[in-house]
Design a protein around this motif. Structure first.
Motif, mmCIF file in Angstrom:
data_model
loop_
_atom_site.group_PDB
_atom_site.id
_atom_site.type_symbol
_atom_site.label_atom_id
_atom_site.label_comp_id
_atom_site.label_asym_id
_atom_site.label_seq_id
_atom_site.Cartn_x
_atom_site.Cartn_y
_atom_site.Cartn_z
ATOM 1 N N UNK A 1 0.975 -1.185 -0.005
ATOM 2 C CA UNK A 1 -0.035 -0.010 0.048
ATOM 3 C C UNK A 1 0.728 1.395 0.115
ATOM 4 N N UNK A 2 1.853 1.171 0.657
ATOM 5 C CA UNK A 2 2.678 2.578 0.846
ATOM 6 C C UNK A 2 3.401 2.671 -0.644
ATOM 7 N N UNK A 3 3.965 1.817 -1.091
ATOM 8 C CA UNK A 3 4.636 2.005 -2.471
ATOM 9 C C UNK A 3 3.823 2.490 -3.496
ATOM 10 N N UNK A 4 2.327 1.813 -3.504
ATOM 11 C CA UNK A 4 1.342 2.257 -4.406
ATOM 12 C C UNK A 4 0.918 3.729 -4.145
ATOM 13 N N UNK A 5 0.772 4.077 -2.799
ATOM 14 C CA UNK A 5 0.538 5.547 -2.538
ATOM 15 C C UNK A 5 1.543 6.168 -3.018
ATOM 16 N N UNK A 6 2.820 5.957 -2.960
ATOM 17 C CA UNK A 6 4.030 6.734 -3.488
ATOM 18 C C UNK A 6 3.928 7.118 -4.914
ATOM 19 N N UNK A 7 3.618 5.989 -5.584
ATOM 20 C CA UNK A 7 3.224 6.076 -7.125
ATOM 21 C C UNK A 7 2.208 6.849 -7.300
ATOM 22 N N UNK A 8 1.204 6.860 -6.658
ATOM 23 C CA UNK A 8 -0.197 7.613 -7.087
ATOM 24 C C UNK A 8 0.231 9.000 -6.826
#
Length: 215
Positions: free
Chosen positions: A153-160
């Motif tokens: 979730x953290x890495x996806x949020x960084x990308x988003x």
């Protein structure tokens, strides 16, 4: 509420926040809309806490994480910083889950002990059983799943955030709920698997006792 827990989860953690974000952000601003969108989930979480307040560790975990996530949001000061704070919070939670595995107290095992105790079983007796290697491995794997969810979730949020800025809020919200339902499914499967293992052991024990009685 207990019978419709999935529906209430969707309404309080997804439908209300998305509605508030999409229909109120232009009027009250991005950051205020983000904060207000967390209120239904906070109220719902408190209601769930008071319904399961007999559950020691699970209840304490629920209320402490609720307080921590609320502080992370309130202290952000801006919409973009609130998104980044939630990234840092996700990484911190992942570290916490991994730490419980490292100290040989996987969090999912502690949660399970709370629930079996509510069913009338001896906590100490079930703790001794669950610490057997075959059970303990399952609890470690499921707790590892919790950590993996937070990291993903953290890495996806960084990308988003990098791509959409504050508009990543609703997208991250949807992904977080999907991942949460996924880990819930894993927990249910884990419960079923452990229950079957316990039943198999009990059947084997009864069978051996009958054999002793015969001879």
């Amino acid at each position: 509420m207990q019978k419709n827990i999935v529906i209430w989860d969707v309404i309080c953690y997804l439908v209300f926040p998305l509605f508030i974000w999409n229909f109120m952000r232009d009027t009250i601003g991005d950051y205020t809309a983000m904060l207000i969108s967390t209120i239904p989930g906070i109220i719902y979480s408190f209601i769930r806490f008071f319904r399961v307040k007999q559950v020691n560790i699970f209840g304490a975990f629920m209320i402490l994480t609720l307080i921590a996530s609320t502080l992370v949001n309130v202290l952000a000061g801006s919409a973009l910083q609130m998104l980044w704070n939630n990234v840092y919070y996700a990484f911190a939670m992942a570290v916490f889950f991994l730490f419980t595995i490292l100290i040989k107290r996987p969090l999912f095992l502690l949660f399970t002990l709370d629930f079996v105790e509510l069913q009338g079983y001896s906590r100490q007796k079930m703790k001794a059983i669950f610490n057997e290697r075959k059970y303990f491995l399952v609890f470690n794997l499921i707790t590892l799943g919790f950590a993996a969810r937070e990291i993903i979730l953290a890495f996806i949020k960084i990308k988003l955030i990098s791509v959409y800025g504050v508009d990543a809020f609703d997208k991250g919200l949807i992904i977080r709920n999907v991942l949460s339902w996924g880990i819930t499914a894993i927990c249910v499967i884990g419960f079923i698997y452990i229950s079957k293992m316990l039943q198999a052991n009990e059947t084997s024990r009864l069978s051996k006792n009958r054999e002793r009685e015969v001879f």
